[in-house]
Design a protein around this motif. Structure first.
Motif, PDB file in Angstrom:
ATOM      1  N   UNK A 188     -21.367 -36.561  40.305  1.00 34.60           N
ATOM      2  CA  UNK A 188     -21.270 -35.582  39.234  1.00 34.60           C
ATOM      3  C   UNK A 188     -22.622 -35.367  38.547  1.00 34.60           C
ATOM      4  N   UNK A 189     -23.414 -36.434  38.443  1.00 35.69           N
ATOM      5  CA  UNK A 189     -24.697 -36.330  37.751  1.00 35.69           C
ATOM      6  C   UNK A 189     -25.782 -35.697  38.592  1.00 35.69           C
ATOM      7  N   UNK A 190     -25.685 -35.847  39.919  1.00 36.10           N
ATOM      8  CA  UNK A 190     -26.777 -35.432  40.802  1.00 36.10           C
ATOM      9  C   UNK A 190     -26.729 -33.977  41.244  1.00 36.10           C
ATOM     10  N   UNK A 191     -25.723 -33.255  40.827  1.00 35.54           N
ATOM     11  CA  UNK A 191     -25.637 -31.859  41.233  1.00 35.54           C
ATOM     12  C   UNK A 191     -25.609 -30.958  39.987  1.00 35.54           C
ATOM     13  N   UNK A 192     -26.063 -29.730  40.191  1.00 34.68           N
ATOM     14  CA  UNK A 192     -26.106 -28.781  39.083  1.00 34.68           C
ATOM     15  C   UNK A 192     -24.874 -27.889  39.047  1.00 34.68           C
ATOM     16  N   UNK A 248     -31.548 -27.702  49.652  1.00 35.79           N
ATOM     17  CA  UNK A 248     -31.066 -26.837  48.562  1.00 35.79           C
ATOM     18  C   UNK A 248     -31.421 -27.475  47.222  1.00 35.79           C
ATOM     19  N   UNK A 249     -32.714 -27.480  46.870  1.00 34.33           N
ATOM     20  CA  UNK A 249     -33.151 -28.225  45.675  1.00 34.33           C
ATOM     21  C   UNK A 249     -32.533 -27.746  44.371  1.00 34.33           C
ATOM     22  N   UNK A 250     -32.299 -26.447  44.243  1.00 31.97           N
ATOM     23  CA  UNK A 250     -31.774 -25.935  42.972  1.00 31.97           C
ATOM     24  C   UNK A 250     -30.313 -26.314  42.740  1.00 31.97           C
ATOM     25  N   UNK A 251     -29.658 -26.829  43.759  1.00 34.79           N
ATOM     26  CA  UNK A 251     -28.276 -27.276  43.612  1.00 34.79           C
ATOM     27  C   UNK A 251     -28.181 -28.760  43.276  1.00 34.79           C
ATOM     28  N   UNK A 252     -29.336 -29.406  43.129  1.00 38.90           N
ATOM     29  CA  UNK A 252     -29.384 -30.819  42.753  1.00 38.90           C
ATOM     30  C   UNK A 252     -30.119 -30.961  41.427  1.00 38.90           C
ATOM     31  N   UNK A 253     -29.772 -31.963  40.669  1.00 38.22           N
ATOM     32  CA  UNK A 253     -30.420 -32.170  39.374  1.00 38.22           C
ATOM     33  C   UNK A 253     -31.902 -32.496  39.530  1.00 38.22           C
ATOM     34  N   UNK A 254     -32.254 -33.265  40.568  1.00 37.94           N
ATOM     35  CA  UNK A 254     -33.658 -33.616  40.786  1.00 37.94           C
ATOM     36  C   UNK A 254     -34.476 -32.389  41.168  1.00 37.94           C
ATOM     37  N   UNK A 255     -33.964 -31.586  42.100  1.00 33.45           N
ATOM     38  CA  UNK A 255     -34.682 -30.389  42.507  1.00 33.45           C
ATOM     39  C   UNK A 255     -34.811 -29.380  41.385  1.00 33.45           C
ATOM     40  N   UNK A 270     -44.481 -36.258  40.772  1.00 33.00           N
ATOM     41  CA  UNK A 270     -44.573 -37.584  41.387  1.00 33.00           C
ATOM     42  C   UNK A 270     -44.160 -38.664  40.391  1.00 33.00           C
ATOM     43  N   UNK A 271     -44.655 -38.524  39.160  1.00 34.43           N
ATOM     44  CA  UNK A 271     -44.237 -39.467  38.127  1.00 34.43           C
ATOM     45  C   UNK A 271     -42.749 -39.407  37.876  1.00 34.43           C
ATOM     46  N   UNK A 272     -42.205 -38.181  37.871  1.00 39.12           N
ATOM     47  CA  UNK A 272     -40.766 -38.017  37.654  1.00 39.12           C
ATOM     48  C   UNK A 272     -39.962 -38.615  38.809  1.00 39.12           C
ATOM     49  N   UNK A 273     -40.489 -38.506  40.036  1.00 39.39           N
ATOM     50  CA  UNK A 273     -39.793 -39.096  41.189  1.00 39.39           C
ATOM     51  C   UNK A 273     -39.725 -40.616  41.057  1.00 39.39           C
ATOM     52  N   UNK A 274     -40.815 -41.244  40.636  1.00 36.02           N
ATOM     53  CA  UNK A 274     -40.801 -42.702  40.450  1.00 36.02           C
ATOM     54  C   UNK A 274     -39.886 -43.093  39.292  1.00 36.02           C
ATOM     55  N   UNK A 275     -39.846 -42.253  38.264  1.00 33.53           N
ATOM     56  CA  UNK A 275     -38.899 -42.504  37.165  1.00 33.53           C
ATOM     57  C   UNK A 275     -37.467 -42.432  37.689  1.00 33.53           C
ATOM     58  N   UNK A 276     -37.192 -41.441  38.528  1.00 34.72           N
ATOM     59  CA  UNK A 276     -35.867 -41.278  39.145  1.00 34.72           C
ATOM     60  C   UNK A 276     -35.511 -42.518  39.971  1.00 34.72           C
ATOM     61  N   UNK A 288     -18.218 -47.727  44.952  1.00 31.67           N
ATOM     62  CA  UNK A 288     -17.407 -46.507  44.960  1.00 31.67           C
ATOM     63  C   UNK A 288     -17.444 -45.824  43.591  1.00 31.67           C
ATOM     64  N   UNK A 289     -17.320 -46.610  42.528  1.00 39.67           N
ATOM     65  CA  UNK A 289     -17.363 -46.030  41.180  1.00 39.67           C
ATOM     66  C   UNK A 289     -18.732 -45.428  40.891  1.00 39.67           C
ATOM     67  N   UNK A 290     -19.790 -46.127  41.301  1.00 40.40           N
ATOM     68  CA  UNK A 290     -21.143 -45.624  41.066  1.00 40.40           C
ATOM     69  C   UNK A 290     -21.373 -44.312  41.803  1.00 40.40           C
ATOM     70  N   UNK A 291     -20.948 -44.236  43.059  1.00 37.89           N
ATOM     71  CA  UNK A 291     -21.126 -43.012  43.829  1.00 37.89           C
ATOM     72  C   UNK A 291     -20.335 -41.865  43.207  1.00 37.89           C
TER      73      UNK A 291
END
Length: 218
Positions: free
Chosen positions: A213-217, A37-44, A172-178, A205-208
Motif C-alpha cells: 500500500x505504501x509503495x504505490x501511488x 513504470x516509475x510514476x506508479x510507485x512512490x519511489x519513482x 542517490x541520497x534519497x535512494x540510500x535513505x529508502x 506477510x504483514x510487512x509485504x
C-alpha cells in the motif's frame, strides 16, 4: 547431521525459506516496477518531484529554501543512522552475553523447528547485519545530501552544473535513505524470527501487505 536432527529442522527451513522468498520476490518486483513504470510507485514519483523541485530552486535562486530542506534531510538521516548503530550495539551485547532466561522466553513461543541456542545467536547476528546495512545507507544519504548542499548554491549560469546533475545527487541520497528505511522495516520480521519461523513468516506477510500500500501511488 543425523536423521532426527533433519526431521526437526526441515519444517523450520521450509518456513524460513518461504518467508525470505516472499520478501525477496516482492522487492525484486518492486525494483522492476520502479524502472518500468516509475510514476506508479512512490519511489519513482518522489524522484520525479525532486527533479521539479531542484529545477524550481535553481531557476528562482531560492538557495535558502534549498539548503534548509537539505539540512532537514541530513538531520533525519543522522538521527536514524545513530539509532541504528545504538540498536546494533544493544543486540551485540545480548549476543555476547546471552542469558538463559532470554533464550527460554523466545523458545516458549517457538512452535516448530529447532530450539538450538546457536541458531538463536545466528538470528541475532542476522538482525545485527540488517541494522548495519541501515546504518551505512543512512550515512551515505548524508554524504550525498551534503554534496547537494554545495551544488545547489552554485549559480545556474555554470554550464557544467545543471539541475539534472543536482537532481541525480539528491536522488542517490534519497535512494540510500529508502534502503536504510527498508532495513528498519525488515527488522520487524527478523525480530519476530527470534520467537520461531512461524512468527517470521507472519511478520513477512504483514510487512509485504503494508508495503504494497505504501509503495504505490495508485
Amino acid at each position: 547431521m543425523d536423521i532426527s536432527s533433519v526431521k526437526v529442522l526441515w519444517p523450520e527451513m521450509l518456513t524460513d525459506g518461504a518467508a525470505f522468498l516472499v520478501l525477496f520476490f516482492y522487492h525484486f518486483h518492486y525494483a522492476r516496477r520502479v524502472r518500468s513504470a516509475p510514476t506508479k510507485t512512490s519511489l519513482g514519483m518522489a524522484n520525479h518531484l525532486r527533479q521539479k523541485w531542484v529545477r524550481s530552486i535553481m531557476s528562482e535562486n531560492r538557495d535558502i529554501l534549498g539548503v534548509q530542506t537539505l539540512r532537514n534531510w541530513v538531520m533525519a538521516s543522522t538521527f536514524l543512522a545513530s539509532t541504528a548503530v545504538l540498536i546494533d550495539m544493544s543486540i551485540l551485547s545480548v549476543a555476547f552475553r546471552p542469558t538463559e532466561k532470554m533464550v527460554m522466553i523466545s523458545q516458549t513461543l517457538n512452535f516448530i523447528g529447532s530450539e538450538s541456542e546457536m541458531l538463536w545467536l545466528f538470528k541475532l547476528m542476522t538482525l545485527t547485519v540488517n541494522f548495519f546495512f541501515a546504518f551505512f545507507n543512512f550515512t551515505l544519504s548524508i554524504r550525498y545530501y551534503n554534496h547537494a548542499g554545495f551544488m545547489i548554491d552554485i549559480p545556474n549560469e555554470d554550464p557544467e552544473l545543471t539541475d539534472g546533475a543536482v537532481t541525480e545527487v539528491i536522488n542517490r541520497g534519497a535512494l540510500h535513505y529508502f534502503l536504510g528505511m527498508r532495513g528498519y522495516y525488515l527488522a520487524v520480521p527478523l525480530t519476530l524470527w527470534l520467537f520461531g519461523p512461524l512468527w517470521l513468516l507472519a511478520g513477512a506477510v504483514i510487512l509485504i501487505t503494508v508495503l504494497h500500500k505504501l509503495d504505490r501511488t495508485i
